[in-house]
Design an enzyme around this catalytic site. Structure first.
Site, PDB file in Angstrom:
ATOM      1  N   CYS A 397      -1.982  17.321 -16.961  1.00  9.03           N
ATOM      2  CA  CYS A 397      -1.650  16.195 -17.855  1.00  9.03           C
ATOM      3  C   CYS A 397      -1.030  16.759 -19.121  1.00  9.03           C
ATOM      4  CB  CYS A 397      -2.901  15.393 -18.216  1.00  9.03           C
ATOM      5  SG  CYS A 397      -3.556  14.388 -16.885  1.00  9.03           S
ATOM      6  N   THR A 400       1.762  13.896 -26.001  1.00  5.58           N
ATOM      7  CA  THR A 400       1.918  13.949 -27.452  1.00  5.58           C
ATOM      8  C   THR A 400       1.479  12.606 -27.998  1.00  5.58           C
ATOM      9  OG1 THR A 400       3.837  15.417 -27.225  1.00  5.58           O
ATOM     10  CG2 THR A 400       3.524  14.355 -29.345  1.00  5.58           C
ATOM     11  N   ARG A 407       9.497  14.009 -32.452  1.00  2.00           N
ATOM     12  CA  ARG A 407       9.613  14.995 -33.531  1.00  2.00           C
ATOM     13  C   ARG A 407       9.683  16.417 -32.982  1.00  2.00           C
ATOM     14  NH1 ARG A 407       4.800  13.107 -37.480  1.00  2.00           N
ATOM     15  NH2 ARG A 407       5.169  15.182 -38.329  1.00  2.00           N
ATOM     16  N   LYS A 411       8.516  18.971 -26.498  1.00  2.00           N
ATOM     17  CA  LYS A 411       9.171  20.180 -25.975  1.00  2.00           C
ATOM     18  C   LYS A 411       8.379  21.428 -26.345  1.00  2.00           C
ATOM     19  CE  LYS A 411      14.038  18.981 -25.476  1.00  2.00           C
ATOM     20  NZ  LYS A 411      14.092  17.669 -26.177  1.00  2.00           N
ATOM     21  N   GLU A 431       2.522  18.887 -12.607  1.00  2.00           N
ATOM     22  CA  GLU A 431       1.996  18.097 -11.501  1.00  2.00           C
ATOM     23  C   GLU A 431       2.728  16.764 -11.411  1.00  2.00           C
ATOM     24  OE1 GLU A 431      -2.200  16.142 -11.236  1.00  2.00           O
ATOM     25  OE2 GLU A 431      -2.431  18.220 -10.625  1.00  2.00           O
TER      26      GLU A 431
END
Length: 541
Positions: A397, A400, A407, A411, A431
């Site tokens: 899992c 953010t 923001r 990444k 997954e």
């Protein structure tokens, strides 16, 4: 505009007024999931058809267009079989479904009085999550080493680097490579209405050489030396039995509706997107209070203030394995810190619909990203991973939190997961299935990472540089199937005279440079202090 004389029940469909992203009125079709009476006034919980569930909401009667009301369809009566009431004529499809139902009953052995999950719902969820189209085979390459080379020719094309959001999940293709036998590659077929650009005849190739520009990279793409993929190269559908993949067969009217109105976490108030199995007595509260350091849930502000006088945590429990500036990452063992891990899963489930919640957090590690200030380390996001993954998953899992979205933190979480894979000496993949926002973030990260490698290649002896799919995978720790699917998604792979060529246009190069200028947050490997553990040698986690 609802007429109070008309009885609007659960299952009815009708247009509902809502504001779109441009703050304009629109009337999308919606389904009534629930009705409640507050002070003699009805409120309707609606799900907008073909929209994400996070947009579901309670609406007042004045937002309903009663003129286009559609009542639930009743099942038509079917003729009886053998004159027995309640039975239906036999058909191959029904017999197969009946045998599957019997198999489910014998396998699950539910206790008396429990409702069996319907197979139809499960089939629908699988088909929505894995819309796999038939792959179109491309002519195989000759077996010789000279003919197996593929070059990247710069070309002037009308292609954009910007990654568009897609509802369906594209299948990850597999690429079989063998040094002696021919290579069979299956590419993802082009989307409807969008033609896959390919190199044409000799005249077109001459134009490409004439349009050669120093801004466009030129690379030879060699086939990989060896491969762990299936021998026939046929891509398989994303695996639906992952550790945290939600079993949609247990969906009911309760889990389809948001049960928490608002969450207060530190200085932020969050509006949940989906259902989360918090205790029933807390779902009726206007605000659910969470301690931002231990994530314990409390029913009132007074209880939270009393808890903070006793809570000694100012950062997530576990080991801090990365710190640069104000950004830190903590590694948390789901077995050693069970209470925190369970509270983290409960919070995450409010914003993740494709994953389920397991109270048994022992098989998982949690990596929590925080932002530091004078009051402590505040949670920004996290990702979890299995201690032992047979499918090379490096993320189970990933989330953010909404106040920190858009923001660059998403990444950063993805980049950190691949840095851990590099230390472990493995290639990894998230997954499946990914959520719509998750797929968008991963596509963007994969694209930027692979283009960064291709554009940094240096030519030797005046010849075009060469690279293989395996080398890209080893450098980035991105699984080979993800590398191939990203190249196809960007429409870079073309086939010409027995060779696979990558075509980098100026639009893609300029778009990549603009995207990298905006990406300020990066992981510094020198600040990572991480020692991987071999969990397979441990008797118990």
């Amino acid at each position: 505009m609802a007429d109070q004389s008309v009885d609007i029940t659960e299952g009815c469909r009708l247009p509902v007024l809502r504001k779109n992203q441009e703050n304009e009125d629109e009337w999308p079709l919606a389904e009534i999931l629930s009705v409640k009476d507050i002070s003699g006034k009805n409120l309707y919980y609606v799900h907008y058809i073909d929209f994400n569930k996070r947009l579901d909401e309670w609406v007042t009667p004045d937002r309903l267009d009663i003129k286009k009301l559609q009542f639930p369809k009743k099942e038509a009566k079917t003729p009886m079989k053998n004159g027995l009431p309640g039975s239906r004529p036999s058909s191959p499809e029904r017999d197969v479904k009946k045998s599957l139902d019997l198999h489910v009953q014998s396998a699950s052995a539910p206790s008396r009085g429990k409702t069996l999950p319907t197979l139809k719902r499960k089939a629908e969820s699988v088909s929505l999550a894995t819309q796999v189209t038939t792959a179109t085979p491309v002519p195989s390459l000759p077996g010789s080493a000279e003919a197996s080379q593929a070059s990247v020719y710069p070309a002037m094309r009308d292609s954009s680097f910007s990654i568009k959001s897609r509802d369906e999940h594209e299948p990850l293709t597999s690429l079989t490579t063998n040094g002696t036998s021919s290579i069979q590659r299956h590419l993802i077929p082009p989307q409807p209405g969008r033609k896959r650009k390919s190199c044409g005849g000799t005249d077109e190739m001459v134009k490409m050489f004439q349009n050669n520009s120093p801004r466009c990279s030129t690379v030879y793409l060699l086939p990989g030396e060896d491969s762990q993929d299936s021998s026939d190269g046929i891509p398989s559908a994303p695996r639906m039995t992952g550790s945290l993949v939600s079993d949609r067969s247990h969906d009911d009217i309760v889990t389809r509706m948001k049960n928490i109105d608002c969450i207060e976490l530190g200085r932020h108030r969050l509006k949940p997107w989906y259902f989360s199995p918090y205790p029933q007595e807390l779902t009726s509260l206007p605000i659910l209070y969470l301690c931002e350091f231990c994530l314990k849930y409390l029913k009132s502000l007074k209880c939270l203030q009393r808890h903070l006088t006793k809570c000694n945590l100012r950062h997530p429990p576990g080991n801090e394995i990365y710190r640069k500036g104000t950004i830190s990452f903590f590694e948390i063992d789901g077995r050693k810190n069970k209470a925190y891990s369970q509270n983290l899963c409960l919070l995450a489930k409010c914003f993740l619909d494709h994953k389920t919640l397991y109270y048994d957090t022992d098989p998982f590690l949690f990596y929590v990203m925080t932002e530091y200030d004078s009051k402590g380390f505040h949670i920004v996001g996290y990702f979890s991973k299995e201690k032992e993954s047979t499918e090379d998953y490096n993320v189970a899992c990933i989330l953010t939190l909404p106040p920190y979205q858009r923001r660059g933190y998403g990444k950063l979480l993805i980049e950190f997961s691949y840095e851990l894979s590099k230390v472990e000496g493995k290639t990894g993949t998230p997954e499946k299935p990914l959520s719509d926002l998750g797929l968008l973030s991963y596509r963007s990260y994969w694209s930027q990472t692979i283009l960064e490698i291709l554009m940094d290649l240096k030519s030797e002896n005046g010849e075009r540089p060469q690279i293989t799919i395996n080398e890209i995978s080893e450098i980035t720790s991105v699984k080979k199937e993800d590398v191939i699917s990203t190249l196809q998604y960007l429409n870079l792979i073309n086939y010409y005279k027995g060779q696979y060529i990558l075509t980098l246009s100026e639009d893609i190069v300029e778009g990549h440079e603009r995207a990298m200028e905006k990406r300020h947050l990066r992981i510094d490997p020198k600040c990572l202090h991480f020692t991987p553990k071999d969990w397979s040698k441990r008797g118990k986690w």
